[in-house]
Design an enzyme around this catalytic site. Structure first.
Site, PDB file in Angstrom:
ATOM      1  N   PRO A 220      94.786  74.881  30.760  1.00 21.82           N
ATOM      2  CA  PRO A 220      95.161  76.000  29.871  1.00 21.82           C
ATOM      3  C   PRO A 220      93.945  76.615  29.172  1.00 21.82           C
ATOM      4  CG  PRO A 220      96.422  74.009  29.343  1.00 21.82           C
ATOM      5  CD  PRO A 220      95.366  73.616  30.323  1.00 21.82           C
TER       6      PRO A 220
ATOM      7  N   GLU B 217      97.057  64.099  28.803  1.00 19.48           N
ATOM      8  CA  GLU B 217      96.571  65.089  27.833  1.00 19.48           C
ATOM      9  C   GLU B 217      95.342  65.823  28.350  1.00 19.48           C
ATOM     10  OE1 GLU B 217      98.235  66.008  24.979  1.00 19.48           O
ATOM     11  OE2 GLU B 217      99.692  64.744  26.015  1.00 19.48           O
TER      12      GLU B 217
ATOM     13  N   ARG C 262      97.710  84.355  51.311  1.00 17.88           N
ATOM     14  CA  ARG C 262      98.099  85.670  51.814  1.00 17.88           C
ATOM     15  C   ARG C 262      96.943  86.654  51.854  1.00 17.88           C
ATOM     16  NH1 ARG C 262     102.846  86.679  49.986  1.00 17.88           N
ATOM     17  NH2 ARG C 262     102.721  88.899  50.246  1.00 17.88           N
TER      18      ARG C 262
ATOM     19  N   ASP D 295      96.252  96.442  50.547  1.00 21.43           N
ATOM     20  CA  ASP D 295      94.916  96.915  50.231  1.00 21.43           C
ATOM     21  C   ASP D 295      94.876  98.380  49.800  1.00 21.43           C
ATOM     22  OD1 ASP D 295      93.739  94.517  50.637  1.00 21.43           O
ATOM     23  OD2 ASP D 295      93.297  94.879  52.748  1.00 21.43           O
TER      24      ASP D 295
HETATM   25  N1  4GX Z   1      97.183  76.493  34.177  1.00 20.29           N
HETATM   26  N2  4GX Z   1      97.990  72.155  32.530  1.00 20.29           N
HETATM   27  C1  4GX Z   1      96.331  70.453  33.164  1.00 20.29           C
HETATM   28  C2  4GX Z   1      96.014  68.470  31.768  1.00 20.29           C
HETATM   29  C3  4GX Z   1      94.632  68.921  31.449  1.00 20.29           C
HETATM   30  C4  4GX Z   1      94.273  69.432  30.195  1.00 20.29           C
HETATM   31  C5  4GX Z   1      92.970  69.813  29.959  1.00 20.29           C
HETATM   32  C6  4GX Z   1      92.467  69.211  32.196  1.00 20.29           C
HETATM   33  C7  4GX Z   1      92.060  69.688  30.965  1.00 20.29           C
HETATM   34  C8  4GX Z   1      97.690  74.528  33.337  1.00 20.29           C
HETATM   35  C9  4GX Z   1      97.844  75.935  33.187  1.00 20.29           C
HETATM   36  C10 4GX Z   1      98.261  73.508  32.440  1.00 20.29           C
HETATM   37  C11 4GX Z   1      98.507  71.260  31.499  1.00 20.29           C
HETATM   38  C12 4GX Z   1      97.323  71.500  33.633  1.00 20.29           C
HETATM   39  C13 4GX Z   1      97.470  70.273  31.063  1.00 20.29           C
HETATM   40  N3  4GX Z   1      93.716  68.819  32.433  1.00 20.29           N
HETATM   41  N4  4GX Z   1      96.955  74.330  34.416  1.00 20.29           N
HETATM   42  N5  4GX Z   1      96.916  69.543  32.184  1.00 20.29           N
HETATM   43  N6  4GX Z   1      98.505  76.571  32.211  1.00 20.29           N
HETATM   44  O1  4GX Z   1      99.001  73.890  31.564  1.00 20.29           O
HETATM   45  O2  4GX Z   1      96.646  75.542  34.939  1.00 20.29           O
END
Ligand code: 4GX
Length: 248
Positions: free
Chosen positions: A88, A115, A153, A168
């Site tokens: 995120p 986390e 795609r 395109d």
């Molecule tokens: N778009 N998440 C990853 C665990 C985490 C947290 C911090 C690495 C660093 C998310 C999103 C997403 C939730 C995936 C937390 N890993 N991933 N996860 N929005 O919410 O891609």
């Protein structure tokens, strides 16, 4: 395009190749998706991949040893691949970002669970963080699958000619027009006459006008960012004059 996904849930990620365009892309050889699990690099008899955060707080973190070993193995498998962490905290994925990623020869997508991951892994092994949107998933896997689906795609030879041309065209900055199929009347609602007229110029003009109106209504931000070119101006002016003349 070679994509290696670092994940504790390889079977979940592999499912992206079971259907749809990613499956077509993988069958044609345009896309190759591999997975590597940090679990396979665990050393103790519990095969531990997570631990509690220093400083306290809820949840667990992926430990650096097993995650780094998995990412390093992925890098060895695909030399020169960009390493993206699904998070995120990442840069939000949009159309331009998908196009840029589809132009890479190889990608490594790292999926965090719990986390998150130990920050030293981000500092040493991650090139860029990518987010698919401002909400929290239970892991990076669904995000990685979104990235894979969206780039599949865009890969050369995956979509037919007609579809690629539409994709395109300069109109790609607009949302799609409404679609209709048979029957021509359903629950009392008729398909717009123009679509059954056989007049291909008129159909194209109707579709372009619909795309302008749909975009202006649903996504005014996209509409204003795009601005009005000569063609759009002409279509909207004609429509405006037509409705001014017919609506008394
Ligand atoms: N778009 N998440 C990853 C665990 C985490 C947290 C911090 C690495 C660093 C998310 C999103 C997403 C939730 C995936 C937390 N890993 N991933 N996860 N929005 O919410 O891609």
């Amino acid at each position: 395009m070679r994509v290696t996904v670092v994940t504790l849930f390889p079977e979940l990620v592999a499912a992206v190749g079971d259907s749809g365009i990613p499956r077509v892309a993988m069958e044609s050889g345009a896309l190759q998706v591999d997975t590597i699990s940090p679990r396979d690099f665990a050393v103790n008899r519990h095969r531990t991949v997570d631990d509690r955060p220093f400083g306290g707080g809820p949840g667990m973190l992926m430990i650096p040893e097993t995650l780094a070993a998995a990412i390093s193995a992925a890098k060895k498998r695909t030399i020169g691949a960009r390493v993206l962490l699904m998070s995120p905290q990442g840069r939000r994925l949009d159309r331009a970002a998908v196009h840029a990623l589809a132009d890479e020869a190889a990608l490594i997508l790292v999926c965090g669970r719990y986390e998150g991951i130990d920050h030293r892994v981000i500092d040493t092994l991650v090139d860029e963080q990518v987010s698919i949107g401002d909400y929290v998933l239970s892991g990076g896997e669904l995000g990685a699958m979104v990235v894979i689906d969206a780039i599949a795609r865009r890969l050369p030879g995956v979509l037919g000619d007609a579809e690629s041309v539409v994709q395109d065209s300069f109109e790609a900055q607009l949302l799609d027009h409404p679609h209709y199929t048979r029957p021509d009347v359903w629950q009392g609602m008729a398909v717009p006459d123009v679509l059954r007229s056989g007049d291909h110029r008129a159909i194209e003009a109707w579709r372009e006008l619909q795309r302008l109106c749909v975009t202006a209504t649903a996504r005014p931000d996209l509409f204003y960012q795009r601005g009005l070119d000569e063609r759009a101006r002409a279509l909207l002016t004609a429509e405006w004059l037509h409705s001014a003349a017919t609506n008394v």
